[in-house]
Design a protein around this motif. Structure first.
Motif, PDB file in Angstrom:
ATOM      1  N   GLY A 125      18.560  52.901 -71.196  1.00  0.00           N
ATOM      2  CA  GLY A 125      18.327  54.269 -71.646  1.00  0.00           C
ATOM      3  C   GLY A 125      19.538  54.870 -72.330  1.00  0.00           C
ATOM      4  O   GLY A 125      20.631  54.277 -72.327  1.00  0.00           O
ATOM      5  N   PRO A 126      19.375  56.065 -72.911  1.00  0.00           N
ATOM      6  CA  PRO A 126      20.497  56.736 -73.601  1.00  0.00           C
ATOM      7  C   PRO A 126      21.401  57.447 -72.595  1.00  0.00           C
ATOM      8  O   PRO A 126      21.008  58.448 -72.003  1.00  0.00           O
ATOM      9  CB  PRO A 126      19.789  57.731 -74.521  1.00  0.00           C
ATOM     10  N   ALA A 127      22.580  56.943 -72.400  1.00  0.00           N
ATOM     11  CA  ALA A 127      23.497  57.508 -71.410  1.00  0.00           C
ATOM     12  C   ALA A 127      24.361  58.605 -72.020  1.00  0.00           C
ATOM     13  O   ALA A 127      24.744  58.547 -73.183  1.00  0.00           O
ATOM     14  CB  ALA A 127      24.377  56.412 -70.832  1.00  0.00           C
ATOM     15  N   ASP A 128      24.658  59.610 -71.220  1.00  0.00           N
ATOM     16  CA  ASP A 128      25.465  60.750 -71.656  1.00  0.00           C
ATOM     17  C   ASP A 128      26.842  60.669 -71.008  1.00  0.00           C
ATOM     18  O   ASP A 128      27.140  61.373 -70.046  1.00  0.00           O
ATOM     19  CB  ASP A 128      24.756  62.058 -71.264  1.00  0.00           C
ATOM     20  N   GLN A 137      24.662  58.045 -65.200  1.00  0.00           N
ATOM     21  CA  GLN A 137      24.590  57.564 -66.584  1.00  0.00           C
ATOM     22  C   GLN A 137      24.779  56.045 -66.645  1.00  0.00           C
ATOM     23  O   GLN A 137      24.189  55.362 -67.502  1.00  0.00           O
ATOM     24  CB  GLN A 137      25.646  58.262 -67.448  1.00  0.00           C
ATOM     25  N   ILE A 160      21.461  54.619 -65.921  1.00  0.00           N
ATOM     26  CA  ILE A 160      20.589  54.803 -67.085  1.00  0.00           C
ATOM     27  C   ILE A 160      20.911  53.762 -68.153  1.00  0.00           C
ATOM     28  O   ILE A 160      20.015  53.137 -68.731  1.00  0.00           O
ATOM     29  CB  ILE A 160      20.740  56.227 -67.652  1.00  0.00           C
ATOM     30  N   ALA A 161      22.207  53.550 -68.415  1.00  0.00           N
ATOM     31  CA  ALA A 161      22.625  52.583 -69.433  1.00  0.00           C
ATOM     32  C   ALA A 161      22.206  51.170 -69.051  1.00  0.00           C
ATOM     33  O   ALA A 161      21.761  50.386 -69.897  1.00  0.00           O
ATOM     34  CB  ALA A 161      24.138  52.655 -69.632  1.00  0.00           C
ATOM     35  N   ASP A 186      25.123  66.949 -71.290  1.00  0.00           N
ATOM     36  CA  ASP A 186      23.926  67.539 -70.689  1.00  0.00           C
ATOM     37  C   ASP A 186      24.149  68.039 -69.265  1.00  0.00           C
ATOM     38  O   ASP A 186      23.205  68.451 -68.596  1.00  0.00           O
ATOM     39  CB  ASP A 186      22.781  66.514 -70.689  1.00  0.00           C
TER      40      ASP A 186
END
Length: 238
Positions: free
Chosen positions: A161-164, A153, A156-157, A169
């Motif tokens: 992007g949208p990090a979880d 994540q 991704i961040a 998820d």
């Protein structure tokens, strides 16, 4: 290829020894291609293909995970799941020695192979394969899974992007792995009468069901160790 090798040495109850050397790419944690001129029929992609498998028979004649596992199932004749075996796992960093049930020992080896085999559904666990820790406890597994997922994540961040970061998820990741475990168990039941082999995959599947469901409770148990990092300003902590 910049490679690393992980060696599993099994000493069986009758003193026979089985040795498996796994050579993988240090960067991608992918196993080196397997040389199997005549793979067994149960490794064909269409044979009990996992539900939701994205691979197509026209492009992949055989299941990559099954191909790599085909070299494991021989040599464990008459081994019962709860027979005690001695296992030494050797890597560049350390050697780990344990005496445990055959199904536990095989689950560790087979889980490593499946993660690194090239299967697109188990590829999510390649970071854990790259930093393999055999025979980890429930708490260690939860810590490693959460760490792996949160590092992903972070990447991704950093890419916008949208990090979880809430692990919402994570269960979906394990859902795909659950389908692979079920499909592989069906393959192995057709390939082997050795219950330790099949039960090793069943044991992996139990973990894949329990870990995401209990991840927050398991992490809460180790939260006290993070006290210094949870201070309002932990920048001065040594």
């Amino acid at each position: 290829m910049n490679t690393m090798v992980i060696v599993y040495r099994f000493t069986l109850p009758d003193s026979r020894e089985r040795v498996f050397e796994l050579e993988m790419d240090r960067d991608t944690a992918l196993l080196a291609p397997i040389a199997a001129p005549e793979p067994p029929a149960w490794t064909e992609l269409a044979f009990n293909q996992c539900q939701g498998c994205p691979l197509q028979v026209a492009e992949h004649s055989h299941c990559p995970a099954a191909l790599h596992l085909s070299g494991v199932i021989d040599g464990f004749t008459d081994l019962v799941s709860y027979d005690k075996v001695r296992v030494t796992v050797e890597s560049e960093e350390r050697s780990v020695v344990a005496t445990l049930s055959a199904q536990q020992a095989l689950a560790s080896l087979m889980g490593l192979i499946m993660a690194s085999s090239g299967c697109p559904r188990t590829a999510v666990f390649r970071p854990m394969a790259r930093f393999h820790l055999p025979f980890s406890s429930e708490s260690e597994t939860a810590y490693r899974v959460a760490s792996m997922y949160l590092v992903a994540q972070h990447f991704i961040a950093r890419s916008g992007g949208p990090a979880d970061f809430a692990l919402d998820d994570l269960e979906g990741v394990y859902r795909g792995v659950h389908a692979v475990n079920r499909g592989m168990a069906q393959r192995l039941r057709a390939a082997s009468r050795q219950d330790a082999i099949v039960n090793a995959v069943v044991l992996l599947d139990v973990y894949s069901s329990l870990v995401p469901a209990a991840i927050h409770d398991l992490l809460d148990e180790i939260k006290p160790a993070f006290a210094a990092l949870l201070l309002p300003d932990s920048s001065t902590v040594a």
